[in-house]
Design an enzyme around this catalytic site. Sequence first.
Site, PDB file in Angstrom:
ATOM      1  N   GLY A 239       0.802  -1.091  -0.061  1.00  0.00           N
ATOM      2  CA  GLY A 239       0.067  -0.013  -0.002  1.00  0.00           C
ATOM      3  C   GLY A 239       0.757   1.420  -0.159  1.00  0.00           C
ATOM      4  N   PRO A 274       4.753  -5.015  -0.879  1.00  0.00           N
ATOM      5  CA  PRO A 274       4.769  -3.828  -1.765  1.00  0.00           C
ATOM      6  C   PRO A 274       4.434  -4.277  -2.993  1.00  0.00           C
ATOM      7  CG  PRO A 274       7.140  -4.237  -1.181  1.00  0.00           C
ATOM      8  CD  PRO A 274       6.134  -5.409  -0.289  1.00  0.00           C
ATOM      9  N   ARG A 276       2.981  -1.739  -5.764  1.00  0.00           N
ATOM     10  CA  ARG A 276       3.066  -0.216  -6.459  1.00  0.00           C
ATOM     11  C   ARG A 276       4.420   0.424  -6.378  1.00  0.00           C
ATOM     12  NH1 ARG A 276      -1.437   2.675  -7.767  1.00  0.00           N
ATOM     13  NH2 ARG A 276      -2.547   1.453  -6.327  1.00  0.00           N
ATOM     14  N   ARG A 312      -6.018   2.467 -15.351  1.00  0.00           N
ATOM     15  CA  ARG A 312      -6.031   3.284 -14.117  1.00  0.00           C
ATOM     16  C   ARG A 312      -6.923   4.682 -14.383  1.00  0.00           C
ATOM     17  NH1 ARG A 312      -2.441   5.038 -11.351  1.00  0.00           N
ATOM     18  NH2 ARG A 312      -3.388   4.605  -9.521  1.00  0.00           N
ATOM     19  N   TYR A 316     -10.034   4.534 -11.982  1.00  0.00           N
ATOM     20  CA  TYR A 316     -10.009   5.282 -10.489  1.00  0.00           C
ATOM     21  C   TYR A 316      -9.840   6.926 -10.840  1.00  0.00           C
ATOM     22  CZ  TYR A 316      -7.865   0.725  -9.504  1.00  0.00           C
ATOM     23  OH  TYR A 316      -7.407  -0.557  -9.130  1.00  0.00           O
ATOM     24  N   CYS A 343     -13.941   2.381 -28.134  1.00  0.00           N
ATOM     25  CA  CYS A 343     -15.484   3.163 -28.279  1.00  0.00           C
ATOM     26  C   CYS A 343     -15.988   3.073 -26.753  1.00  0.00           C
ATOM     27  CB  CYS A 343     -16.278   2.234 -29.311  1.00  0.00           C
ATOM     28  SG  CYS A 343     -15.562   2.417 -30.924  1.00  0.00           S
TER      29      CYS A 343
END
Length: 420
Positions: A239, A274, A276, A312, A316, A343
């Site tokens: 995180g 971990p 990211r 992403r 998000y 599309c």
Amino acid sequence: MHDFSYKNGELYCEGVAVNAVANRVGTPFYLYSSNTLTSHYRAFQSAFEGVPHLICFALKANPNGALLRLLGKEGAGADIVSGGELFRALRAGIDPKKIVYAGVGKRRDEIEYALKVGILMCNVESGEELLAIDRSASEMRVRAGIALRVNPDIDAGTHAYISTGLKKNKFGIPIEQALEYYQTARKLHNVEVIGVHQHIGSQITEVKPFVDAIERLVQFVGELKAEGIDIKFINMGGGLGITYKDETPPHPRELSQAIQPLLKQSGCTLVLEPGRAIAGNAGILVTRALYHKDSEVKKFLIVDAGMNDLMRPSLYEAYHDIKPVVEPASADHTVVDVVGPICESGDFLAKDREMPEVKPGDLLAVMGAGAYGFSMASNYNSRPRVAEVVVKGNEFFTVRERETYDDLIKGEKLPRWLVG
Ligand SMILES: *Cc1c(COP(=O)(O)O)cnc(C)c1O
């Protein structure tokens, strides 16, 4: 820190010009720096040197076999959430004793696979799953190492879609009920309770939510000890955030300094997951500008990568910096939406973004795309998934070929009544 920078007005990954790779493999493609990846791993490794620890890279961030093998050679374990990820981790040479398995919906065949190869532990997310693991272990005559994933009800201050540690999220067992679950688990003959797990969210940019959560966990481990349940592993999840725009996430060292005193008193081995923070800034998505299109209210820059390649922004509303691969001669800027060929109106890489003048044919680098980039890519609109390339020093290697049209129909069959 990362290894993407301009030299003489051109974007490089380590010693390789991005443009040179584009000429060879075509666009779009993901480009990873092996040096950034290993530096990030080593930053965790050295930060936590002072306590017994195991760093399990979260495969879902980026499961590419070459990157996994590289991390495995550095000593990394794996945090997996499916049988497919277990397959990939083993194939990359990662020791099963360094693999931890989370996820709310582990199927029986997946549990059996994990038990068969002897992973370190399953991070159990519900009472029914606990019984299912015990049942499989009993049939296979093995003991399953487990941790219960507790939900400390901590608000990690992230986007609603990537918060996981709140009561309303589907993950884990509420910490108030966890003691009961541990007492149940202890009575089962085929599970061995060895850990406690949490994962409170993603892209966390402060130390405090981690400290709050670990404090609760260490306290809980003390309660378990008082009940005669001895915990060997405290798994703090992943995180830790990265810089996409102007965030200033803590360095692993700061995290370690804040939580080491808490951990030392517990006597447990720390597990970290971990994803990211290791892979995110180690990769970019390179795309080519196709067209301009201006309406009365908007200017669009249409590029050849879309939401199927990098989801992403659409999913998000995530921000990714977009840099021209060749530094522009003029300082002029315009505000544009950078959109892909899919599309869907939700198909964009950036909205209302101030960009330098970009001409059709110019290359653009979408930064911070090494985590949850290719791993979330799909074939939507029947677009072959893009190539993945790794740079080491002055050399680059295609570590995943661009898919072909034939790959798109792999496994498709016609029923007999349609043939002829
Ligand atoms: C997604 C996930 C991680 C990795 O999260 P990052 O934000 O990429 O560090 C770690 N552990 C679990 C259980 C996860 O679901």
